[in-house]
Design a protein around this motif. Structure first.
Motif, PDB file in Angstrom:
ATOM      1  N   PRO A 103      36.036 -31.509  42.120  1.00  0.00           N
ATOM      2  CA  PRO A 103      34.903 -31.390  43.095  1.00  0.00           C
ATOM      3  C   PRO A 103      33.945 -30.345  42.675  1.00  0.00           C
ATOM      4  O   PRO A 103      32.764 -30.327  43.087  1.00  0.00           O
ATOM      5  CB  PRO A 103      35.427 -31.533  44.462  1.00  0.00           C
ATOM      6  CG  PRO A 103      36.782 -32.002  44.523  1.00  0.00           C
ATOM      7  CD  PRO A 103      37.274 -31.673  42.946  1.00  0.00           C
ATOM      8  N   ILE A 104      34.572 -29.029  42.701  1.00  0.00           N
ATOM      9  CA  ILE A 104      33.654 -27.918  42.204  1.00  0.00           C
ATOM     10  C   ILE A 104      33.037 -28.245  40.974  1.00  0.00           C
ATOM     11  O   ILE A 104      31.836 -27.899  40.857  1.00  0.00           O
ATOM     12  CB  ILE A 104      34.528 -26.698  42.230  1.00  0.00           C
ATOM     13  CG1 ILE A 104      35.294 -26.437  43.775  1.00  0.00           C
ATOM     14  CG2 ILE A 104      33.919 -25.612  41.385  1.00  0.00           C
ATOM     15  CD1 ILE A 104      36.389 -25.446  43.577  1.00  0.00           C
ATOM     16  N   LEU A 105      33.564 -28.829  40.121  1.00  0.00           N
ATOM     17  CA  LEU A 105      32.873 -29.277  38.768  1.00  0.00           C
ATOM     18  C   LEU A 105      31.624 -30.308  38.833  1.00  0.00           C
ATOM     19  O   LEU A 105      30.512 -29.756  38.449  1.00  0.00           O
ATOM     20  CB  LEU A 105      33.902 -29.803  37.823  1.00  0.00           C
ATOM     21  CG  LEU A 105      33.252 -30.098  36.256  1.00  0.00           C
ATOM     22  CD1 LEU A 105      32.762 -28.667  35.531  1.00  0.00           C
ATOM     23  CD2 LEU A 105      34.108 -30.886  35.463  1.00  0.00           C
ATOM     24  N   PHE A 106      31.918 -31.065  39.720  1.00  0.00           N
ATOM     25  CA  PHE A 106      30.802 -31.918  40.247  1.00  0.00           C
ATOM     26  C   PHE A 106      29.830 -31.454  41.018  1.00  0.00           C
ATOM     27  O   PHE A 106      28.593 -31.659  40.873  1.00  0.00           O
ATOM     28  CB  PHE A 106      31.257 -33.314  40.998  1.00  0.00           C
ATOM     29  CG  PHE A 106      31.939 -34.329  39.924  1.00  0.00           C
ATOM     30  CD1 PHE A 106      31.114 -35.031  39.072  1.00  0.00           C
ATOM     31  CD2 PHE A 106      33.168 -34.587  39.957  1.00  0.00           C
ATOM     32  CE1 PHE A 106      31.636 -35.889  38.126  1.00  0.00           C
ATOM     33  CE2 PHE A 106      33.676 -35.467  38.957  1.00  0.00           C
ATOM     34  CZ  PHE A 106      33.006 -36.155  38.310  1.00  0.00           C
ATOM     35  N   LEU A 107      30.006 -30.383  41.981  1.00  0.00           N
ATOM     36  CA  LEU A 107      29.155 -29.693  42.593  1.00  0.00           C
ATOM     37  C   LEU A 107      28.154 -28.750  41.613  1.00  0.00           C
ATOM     38  O   LEU A 107      26.875 -28.753  41.773  1.00  0.00           O
ATOM     39  CB  LEU A 107      29.708 -28.933  43.784  1.00  0.00           C
ATOM     40  CG  LEU A 107      30.251 -29.590  44.892  1.00  0.00           C
ATOM     41  CD1 LEU A 107      31.075 -28.800  45.876  1.00  0.00           C
ATOM     42  CD2 LEU A 107      29.125 -30.213  45.754  1.00  0.00           C
ATOM     43  N   MET A 112      49.320 -29.060  39.598  1.00  0.00           N
ATOM     44  CA  MET A 112      48.774 -30.259  39.808  1.00  0.00           C
ATOM     45  C   MET A 112      47.539 -30.248  40.956  1.00  0.00           C
ATOM     46  O   MET A 112      46.678 -30.924  40.991  1.00  0.00           O
ATOM     47  CB  MET A 112      49.846 -31.370  39.899  1.00  0.00           C
ATOM     48  CG  MET A 112      49.239 -32.792  40.031  1.00  0.00           C
ATOM     49  SD  MET A 112      48.786 -33.184  38.365  1.00  0.00           S
ATOM     50  CE  MET A 112      48.390 -34.932  38.756  1.00  0.00           C
ATOM     51  N   ARG A 113      48.167 -29.555  41.975  1.00  0.00           N
ATOM     52  CA  ARG A 113      47.073 -29.690  43.167  1.00  0.00           C
ATOM     53  C   ARG A 113      45.891 -28.934  42.823  1.00  0.00           C
ATOM     54  O   ARG A 113      44.622 -29.104  43.294  1.00  0.00           O
ATOM     55  CB  ARG A 113      47.683 -28.859  44.345  1.00  0.00           C
ATOM     56  CG  ARG A 113      48.679 -29.541  44.954  1.00  0.00           C
ATOM     57  CD  ARG A 113      49.412 -29.125  46.076  1.00  0.00           C
ATOM     58  NE  ARG A 113      50.015 -29.951  46.913  1.00  0.00           N
ATOM     59  CZ  ARG A 113      50.136 -29.910  48.151  1.00  0.00           C
ATOM     60  NH1 ARG A 113      49.843 -28.859  48.727  1.00  0.00           N
ATOM     61  NH2 ARG A 113      51.170 -30.824  48.720  1.00  0.00           N
ATOM     62  N   ALA A 114      45.728 -27.768  41.771  1.00  0.00           N
ATOM     63  CA  ALA A 114      44.528 -27.165  41.314  1.00  0.00           C
ATOM     64  C   ALA A 114      43.657 -28.050  40.950  1.00  0.00           C
ATOM     65  O   ALA A 114      42.188 -27.869  41.048  1.00  0.00           O
ATOM     66  CB  ALA A 114      44.806 -26.157  40.461  1.00  0.00           C
ATOM     67  N   ILE A 115      44.027 -29.134  40.289  1.00  0.00           N
ATOM     68  CA  ILE A 115      42.960 -30.161  39.744  1.00  0.00           C
ATOM     69  C   ILE A 115      42.142 -30.933  40.924  1.00  0.00           C
ATOM     70  O   ILE A 115      40.980 -31.327  40.493  1.00  0.00           O
ATOM     71  CB  ILE A 115      43.718 -31.092  38.579  1.00  0.00           C
ATOM     72  CG1 ILE A 115      42.599 -31.908  37.854  1.00  0.00           C
ATOM     73  CG2 ILE A 115      44.484 -32.370  39.521  1.00  0.00           C
ATOM     74  CD1 ILE A 115      43.103 -32.390  36.661  1.00  0.00           C
ATOM     75  N   TYR A 116      43.018 -30.880  42.088  1.00  0.00           N
ATOM     76  CA  TYR A 116      42.156 -31.817  43.118  1.00  0.00           C
ATOM     77  C   TYR A 116      40.994 -30.734  43.489  1.00  0.00           C
ATOM     78  O   TYR A 116      39.775 -31.403  44.138  1.00  0.00           O
ATOM     79  CB  TYR A 116      43.226 -32.033  44.351  1.00  0.00           C
ATOM     80  CG  TYR A 116      44.014 -32.989  43.982  1.00  0.00           C
ATOM     81  CD1 TYR A 116      43.711 -34.211  43.551  1.00  0.00           C
ATOM     82  CD2 TYR A 116      45.387 -32.798  43.936  1.00  0.00           C
ATOM     83  CE1 TYR A 116      44.733 -35.447  43.438  1.00  0.00           C
ATOM     84  CE2 TYR A 116      46.214 -33.772  43.726  1.00  0.00           C
ATOM     85  CZ  TYR A 116      45.893 -35.050  43.518  1.00  0.00           C
ATOM     86  OH  TYR A 116      46.930 -35.943  43.056  1.00  0.00           O
ATOM     87  N   PHE A 117      40.934 -29.739  43.409  1.00  0.00           N
ATOM     88  CA  PHE A 117      39.886 -28.754  43.952  1.00  0.00           C
ATOM     89  C   PHE A 117      39.023 -28.561  42.628  1.00  0.00           C
ATOM     90  O   PHE A 117      37.626 -28.328  42.831  1.00  0.00           O
ATOM     91  CB  PHE A 117      40.662 -27.273  44.333  1.00  0.00           C
ATOM     92  CG  PHE A 117      41.417 -27.434  45.553  1.00  0.00           C
ATOM     93  CD1 PHE A 117      40.890 -27.577  46.634  1.00  0.00           C
ATOM     94  CD2 PHE A 117      42.520 -27.167  45.487  1.00  0.00           C
ATOM     95  CE1 PHE A 117      41.291 -27.871  47.912  1.00  0.00           C
ATOM     96  CE2 PHE A 117      43.297 -27.398  46.644  1.00  0.00           C
ATOM     97  CZ  PHE A 117      42.884 -27.522  47.784  1.00  0.00           C
ATOM     98  N   LEU A 118      39.467 -28.516  41.504  1.00  0.00           N
ATOM     99  CA  LEU A 118      38.538 -28.240  40.357  1.00  0.00           C
ATOM    100  C   LEU A 118      37.652 -29.223  39.920  1.00  0.00           C
ATOM    101  O   LEU A 118      36.412 -28.997  39.709  1.00  0.00           O
ATOM    102  CB  LEU A 118      39.583 -27.759  39.164  1.00  0.00           C
ATOM    103  CG  LEU A 118      38.852 -27.644  37.788  1.00  0.00           C
ATOM    104  CD1 LEU A 118      38.125 -26.397  37.917  1.00  0.00           C
ATOM    105  CD2 LEU A 118      39.783 -27.382  36.654  1.00  0.00           C
TER     106      LEU A 118
END
Length: 170
Positions: free
Chosen positions: A9-13, A1-7
């Motif tokens: 913003p990276i996708l938006f960048l 679940m924590r991976a989605i918090y990083f995924l």
């Protein structure tokens, strides 16, 4: 679940970087053409009233020629018409391909705005497809060997004429 918090913003960048690069292309409005450097496709045009007709042989030999694809229903064609006349005034042979238009409407268009064309014909078949026409207006420069030198999709404005077409004629 924590991976989605990083995924996320990276996708938006990544998406933002893609949009930024796309908006900062050198010529964002140009449409690529596979025709550049190739032999001009064959033409099989119908006559337009009593106007001088032309065919493939008129696009070969001699110097640079212009093929302008236009229609009476096309508002940008009206905008570019004085600049097409300028090419004729400069001594270039300018040929017109009337595209998906009624002959009587095309003749009325030319009567109203003037006829800058050395020869003219109507696209009664697949000419537009063979030339890769996306819409009207489109303008092509053809060299003396019958090869396509340049293609411009959209109205030939004064800026396009001075910045892109006239330098090619030098």
């Amino acid at each position: 679940m924590r991976a989605i918090y990083f995924l996320v913003p990276i996708l938006f960048l990544c998406l933002g970087a893609l949009f930024f690069l796309g908006l900062n292309r050198e010529k964002p409005n140009t449409l690529p053409s596979e025709m550049i450097g190739r032999d001009a496709p064959p033409l099989s045009l119908g006559k337009l009233g009593e106007k001088p007709h032309f065919d493939q042989s008129d696009l070969q030999g001699g110097g640079i020629k212009v093929l302008n694809v236009f229609a009476s229903w096309c508002v940008p064609c009206r905008v570019e018409h004085p600049n097409i006349q300028t090419l004729t005034d400069l001594g270039l042979p300018v040929y017109g391909m009337n595209y998906k238009d009624r002959p009587e409407a095309a003749l009325a268009f030319l009567k109203e705005l003037g006829d800058p064309y050395t020869g003219i014909g109507t696209d009664e078949g697949r000419n537009g497809i063979e030339w890769g026409v996306y819409g009207v207006p489109e303008t092509f420069l053809i060299d003396g060997e019958g090869k396509v030198l340049y293609r411009f999709a959209g109205p030939v404005t004064r800026r396009v004429l001075e910045a892109e077409i006239l330098p090619l004629l030098q």
